[in-house]
Design a protein around this motif. Structure first.
Motif, PDB file in Angstrom:
ATOM      1  N   LEU A  19      -8.109 -21.088  15.859  1.00  0.00           N
ATOM      2  CA  LEU A  19      -9.338 -20.907  15.086  1.00  0.00           C
ATOM      3  C   LEU A  19      -9.048 -20.141  13.795  1.00  0.00           C
ATOM      4  CD1 LEU A  19     -12.416 -21.268  14.866  1.00  0.00           C
ATOM      5  CD2 LEU A  19     -12.653 -19.094  16.090  1.00  0.00           C
ATOM      6  N   ALA A  20      -8.287 -19.065  13.892  1.00  0.00           N
ATOM      7  CA  ALA A  20      -7.934 -18.284  12.702  1.00  0.00           C
ATOM      8  C   ALA A  20      -7.100 -19.121  11.729  1.00  0.00           C
ATOM      9  CB  ALA A  20      -7.196 -17.017  13.106  1.00  0.00           C
ATOM     10  N   ASP A  21      -6.168 -19.916  12.246  1.00  0.00           N
ATOM     11  CA  ASP A  21      -5.346 -20.772  11.388  1.00  0.00           C
ATOM     12  C   ASP A  21      -6.197 -21.824  10.674  1.00  0.00           C
ATOM     13  OD1 ASP A  21      -3.032 -19.425  12.083  1.00  0.00           O
ATOM     14  OD2 ASP A  21      -2.371 -20.944  13.528  1.00  0.00           O
ATOM     15  N   LEU A  22      -7.159 -22.408  11.376  1.00  0.00           N
ATOM     16  CA  LEU A  22      -8.013 -23.421  10.771  1.00  0.00           C
ATOM     17  C   LEU A  22      -8.879 -22.845   9.656  1.00  0.00           C
ATOM     18  CD1 LEU A  22      -9.144 -25.359  13.957  1.00  0.00           C
ATOM     19  CD2 LEU A  22      -7.650 -26.214  12.140  1.00  0.00           C
ATOM     20  N   LEU A  23      -9.308 -21.615   9.826  1.00  0.00           N
ATOM     21  CA  LEU A  23     -10.129 -20.981   8.794  1.00  0.00           C
ATOM     22  C   LEU A  23      -9.284 -20.594   7.587  1.00  0.00           C
ATOM     23  CD1 LEU A  23     -12.424 -18.882  11.117  1.00  0.00           C
ATOM     24  CD2 LEU A  23     -13.055 -20.899   9.789  1.00  0.00           C
ATOM     25  N   GLY A  24      -7.980 -20.448   7.813  1.00  0.00           N
ATOM     26  CA  GLY A  24      -7.048 -20.228   6.720  1.00  0.00           C
ATOM     27  C   GLY A  24      -7.264 -18.951   5.943  1.00  0.00           C
ATOM     28  N   GLU A  25      -6.476 -18.820   4.918  1.00  0.00           N
ATOM     29  CA  GLU A  25      -6.528 -17.624   4.087  1.00  0.00           C
ATOM     30  C   GLU A  25      -7.809 -17.542   3.266  1.00  0.00           C
ATOM     31  OE1 GLU A  25      -3.059 -17.041   1.735  1.00  0.00           O
ATOM     32  OE2 GLU A  25      -1.717 -17.515   3.402  1.00  0.00           O
ATOM     33  N   ASP A  26      -8.453 -18.676   3.004  1.00  0.00           N
ATOM     34  CA  ASP A  26      -9.683 -18.660   2.206  1.00  0.00           C
ATOM     35  C   ASP A  26     -10.763 -17.783   2.814  1.00  0.00           C
ATOM     36  OD1 ASP A  26      -8.574 -20.394   0.377  1.00  0.00           O
ATOM     37  OD2 ASP A  26      -9.515 -22.174   1.253  1.00  0.00           O
ATOM     38  N   TYR A  27     -10.800 -17.696   4.130  1.00  0.00           N
ATOM     39  CA  TYR A  27     -11.846 -16.936   4.802  1.00  0.00           C
ATOM     40  C   TYR A  27     -11.349 -15.607   5.360  1.00  0.00           C
ATOM     41  CZ  TYR A  27     -14.475 -21.143   4.132  1.00  0.00           C
ATOM     42  OH  TYR A  27     -15.097 -22.216   3.548  1.00  0.00           O
ATOM     43  N   GLY A  28     -10.063 -15.372   5.326  1.00  0.00           N
ATOM     44  CA  GLY A  28      -9.519 -14.091   5.784  1.00  0.00           C
ATOM     45  C   GLY A  28      -9.713 -13.825   7.262  1.00  0.00           C
ATOM     46  N   ALA A  29      -9.672 -14.862   8.078  1.00  0.00           N
ATOM     47  CA  ALA A  29      -9.853 -14.686   9.523  1.00  0.00           C
ATOM     48  C   ALA A  29      -8.681 -13.915  10.110  1.00  0.00           C
ATOM     49  CB  ALA A  29      -9.982 -16.042  10.203  1.00  0.00           C
ATOM     50  N   MET A  30      -8.989 -12.939  10.935  1.00  0.00           N
ATOM     51  CA  MET A  30      -7.983 -12.114  11.591  1.00  0.00           C
ATOM     52  C   MET A  30      -8.216 -12.137  13.092  1.00  0.00           C
ATOM     53  SD  MET A  30      -6.279 -10.808   9.024  1.00  0.00           S
ATOM     54  CE  MET A  30      -5.434  -9.438   9.725  1.00  0.00           C
ATOM     55  N   VAL A  31      -7.139 -12.279  13.841  1.00  0.00           N
ATOM     56  CA  VAL A  31      -7.237 -12.185  15.298  1.00  0.00           C
ATOM     57  C   VAL A  31      -6.975 -10.739  15.668  1.00  0.00           C
ATOM     58  CG1 VAL A  31      -6.356 -12.990  17.516  1.00  0.00           C
ATOM     59  CG2 VAL A  31      -6.447 -14.563  15.572  1.00  0.00           C
ATOM     60  N   ALA A  32      -7.971 -10.111  16.283  1.00  0.00           N
ATOM     61  CA  ALA A  32      -7.832  -8.723  16.707  1.00  0.00           C
ATOM     62  C   ALA A  32      -6.916  -8.656  17.915  1.00  0.00           C
ATOM     63  CB  ALA A  32      -9.197  -8.132  17.045  1.00  0.00           C
ATOM     64  N   ASP A  33      -6.274  -7.519  18.064  1.00  0.00           N
ATOM     65  CA  ASP A  33      -5.413  -7.338  19.230  1.00  0.00           C
ATOM     66  C   ASP A  33      -6.216  -7.572  20.496  1.00  0.00           C
ATOM     67  OD1 ASP A  33      -3.197  -6.740  17.730  1.00  0.00           O
ATOM     68  OD2 ASP A  33      -3.566  -4.591  17.761  1.00  0.00           O
ATOM     69  N   GLY A  34      -5.638  -8.303  21.381  1.00  0.00           N
ATOM     70  CA  GLY A  34      -6.288  -8.614  22.646  1.00  0.00           C
ATOM     71  C   GLY A  34      -5.237  -9.075  23.633  1.00  0.00           C
ATOM     72  N   SER A  35      -5.678  -9.577  24.730  1.00  0.00           N
ATOM     73  CA  SER A  35      -4.745 -10.059  25.745  1.00  0.00           C
ATOM     74  C   SER A  35      -4.486 -11.541  25.524  1.00  0.00           C
ATOM     75  CB  SER A  35      -5.346  -9.827  27.132  1.00  0.00           C
ATOM     76  OG  SER A  35      -6.484 -10.652  27.306  1.00  0.00           O
ATOM     77  N   GLU A  36      -3.597 -12.095  26.324  1.00  0.00           N
ATOM     78  CA  GLU A  36      -3.356 -13.536  26.274  1.00  0.00           C
ATOM     79  C   GLU A  36      -4.569 -14.303  26.788  1.00  0.00           C
ATOM     80  OE1 GLU A  36      -0.807 -15.362  24.955  1.00  0.00           O
ATOM     81  OE2 GLU A  36      -0.287 -13.409  24.142  1.00  0.00           O
ATOM     82  N   ALA A  37      -5.404 -13.629  27.574  1.00  0.00           N
ATOM     83  CA  ALA A  37      -6.559 -14.289  28.161  1.00  0.00           C
ATOM     84  C   ALA A  37      -7.764 -14.314  27.225  1.00  0.00           C
ATOM     85  CB  ALA A  37      -6.950 -13.594  29.468  1.00  0.00           C
ATOM     86  N   GLU A  38      -7.844 -13.357  26.275  1.00  0.00           N
ATOM     87  CA  GLU A  38      -9.037 -13.258  25.450  1.00  0.00           C
ATOM     88  C   GLU A  38      -8.722 -12.542  24.146  1.00  0.00           C
ATOM     89  OE1 GLU A  38     -12.805 -10.577  26.127  1.00  0.00           O
ATOM     90  OE2 GLU A  38     -12.897 -12.375  27.369  1.00  0.00           O
ATOM     91  N   ALA A  39      -9.396 -12.929  23.078  1.00  0.00           N
ATOM     92  CA  ALA A  39      -9.188 -12.272  21.788  1.00  0.00           C
ATOM     93  C   ALA A  39     -10.463 -12.364  20.964  1.00  0.00           C
ATOM     94  CB  ALA A  39      -8.027 -12.924  21.040  1.00  0.00           C
ATOM     95  N   LEU A  40     -10.519 -11.574  19.898  1.00  0.00           N
ATOM     96  CA  LEU A  40     -11.619 -11.617  18.950  1.00  0.00           C
ATOM     97  C   LEU A  40     -11.097 -12.134  17.622  1.00  0.00           C
ATOM     98  CD1 LEU A  40     -13.331  -8.152  19.483  1.00  0.00           C
ATOM     99  CD2 LEU A  40     -14.115 -10.356  20.312  1.00  0.00           C
ATOM    100  N   VAL A  41     -11.851 -13.037  17.020  1.00  0.00           N
ATOM    101  CA  VAL A  41     -11.542 -13.484  15.672  1.00  0.00           C
ATOM    102  C   VAL A  41     -12.610 -12.866  14.769  1.00  0.00           C
ATOM    103  CG1 VAL A  41     -11.341 -15.463  14.120  1.00  0.00           C
ATOM    104  CG2 VAL A  41     -10.510 -15.632  16.483  1.00  0.00           C
ATOM    105  N   ASN A  42     -12.168 -12.133  13.740  1.00  0.00           N
ATOM    106  CA  ASN A  42     -13.070 -11.464  12.805  1.00  0.00           C
ATOM    107  C   ASN A  42     -12.906 -12.053  11.419  1.00  0.00           C
ATOM    108  OD1 ASN A  42     -14.117  -9.208  14.469  1.00  0.00           O
ATOM    109  ND2 ASN A  42     -11.955  -8.685  14.576  1.00  0.00           N
ATOM    110  N   VAL A  43     -14.039 -12.269  10.752  1.00  0.00           N
ATOM    111  CA  VAL A  43     -14.028 -12.713   9.364  1.00  0.00           C
ATOM    112  C   VAL A  43     -14.989 -11.812   8.599  1.00  0.00           C
ATOM    113  CG1 VAL A  43     -14.352 -14.639   7.786  1.00  0.00           C
ATOM    114  CG2 VAL A  43     -13.677 -15.091  10.147  1.00  0.00           C
ATOM    115  N   GLU A  44     -14.486 -11.167   7.540  1.00  0.00           N
ATOM    116  CA  GLU A  44     -15.301 -10.274   6.718  1.00  0.00           C
ATOM    117  C   GLU A  44     -15.837 -11.051   5.513  1.00  0.00           C
ATOM    118  OE1 GLU A  44     -16.037  -7.025   7.128  1.00  0.00           O
ATOM    119  OE2 GLU A  44     -14.815  -6.691   8.918  1.00  0.00           O
ATOM    120  N   PRO A  45     -17.121 -11.438   5.523  1.00  0.00           N
ATOM    121  CA  PRO A  45     -17.679 -12.131   4.354  1.00  0.00           C
ATOM    122  C   PRO A  45     -17.857 -11.153   3.198  1.00  0.00           C
ATOM    123  CG  PRO A  45     -19.350 -11.854   6.058  1.00  0.00           C
ATOM    124  CD  PRO A  45     -18.078 -11.308   6.612  1.00  0.00           C
ATOM    125  N   ILE A  46     -17.805 -11.672   1.968  1.00  0.00           N
ATOM    126  CA  ILE A  46     -17.932 -10.780   0.815  1.00  0.00           C
ATOM    127  C   ILE A  46     -19.387 -10.525   0.429  1.00  0.00           C
ATOM    128  CG2 ILE A  46     -15.647 -11.303  -0.105  1.00  0.00           C
ATOM    129  CD1 ILE A  46     -16.983 -13.225  -2.072  1.00  0.00           C
TER     130      ILE A  46
END
Length: 91
Positions: A19-46
């Motif tokens: 998901l983070a890769d698909l959003l690419g650098e244009d949206y600044g998606a970051m995968v927060a530290d998490g486990s292999e079972a679950e993670a958070l993807v955060n995007v900071e809109p301007i």
């Protein structure tokens, strides 16, 4: 003015990375530290306008993630804390 991030709960971690890769650098998606079972993807809109675009793109990207990872579970977290299942069901 601080704008809330767009947050998506994703499992497994491989689906979050996609998901983070698909959003690419244009949206600044970051995968927060998490486990292999679950993670958070955060995007900071301007700004508020960008927030709507980010949510739209997250919904679009979630369809590709669901196709490639049928076992994935994704939930968009709204500003008030509600969770919306991604991708959304067909109308």
């Amino acid at each position: 003015m601080v704008h809330p991030p767009v947050i998506v709960h994703v499992s497994p971690r491989a689906a979050a990375d996609l998901l983070a890769d698909l959003l690419g650098e244009d949206y600044g998606a970051m995968v927060a530290d998490g486990s292999e079972a679950e993670a958070l993807v955060n995007v900071e809109p301007i700004d508020e306008r960008r927030r709507g675009v980010v949510i739209y793109r997250v919904i679009q990207a979630s369809r590709t993630v669901a196709d490639r990872h049928p076992e994935a579970r994704m939930f968009l977290v709204t500003e008030e804390g509600s969770r919306w299942r991604l991708p959304p069901p067909a109308l």
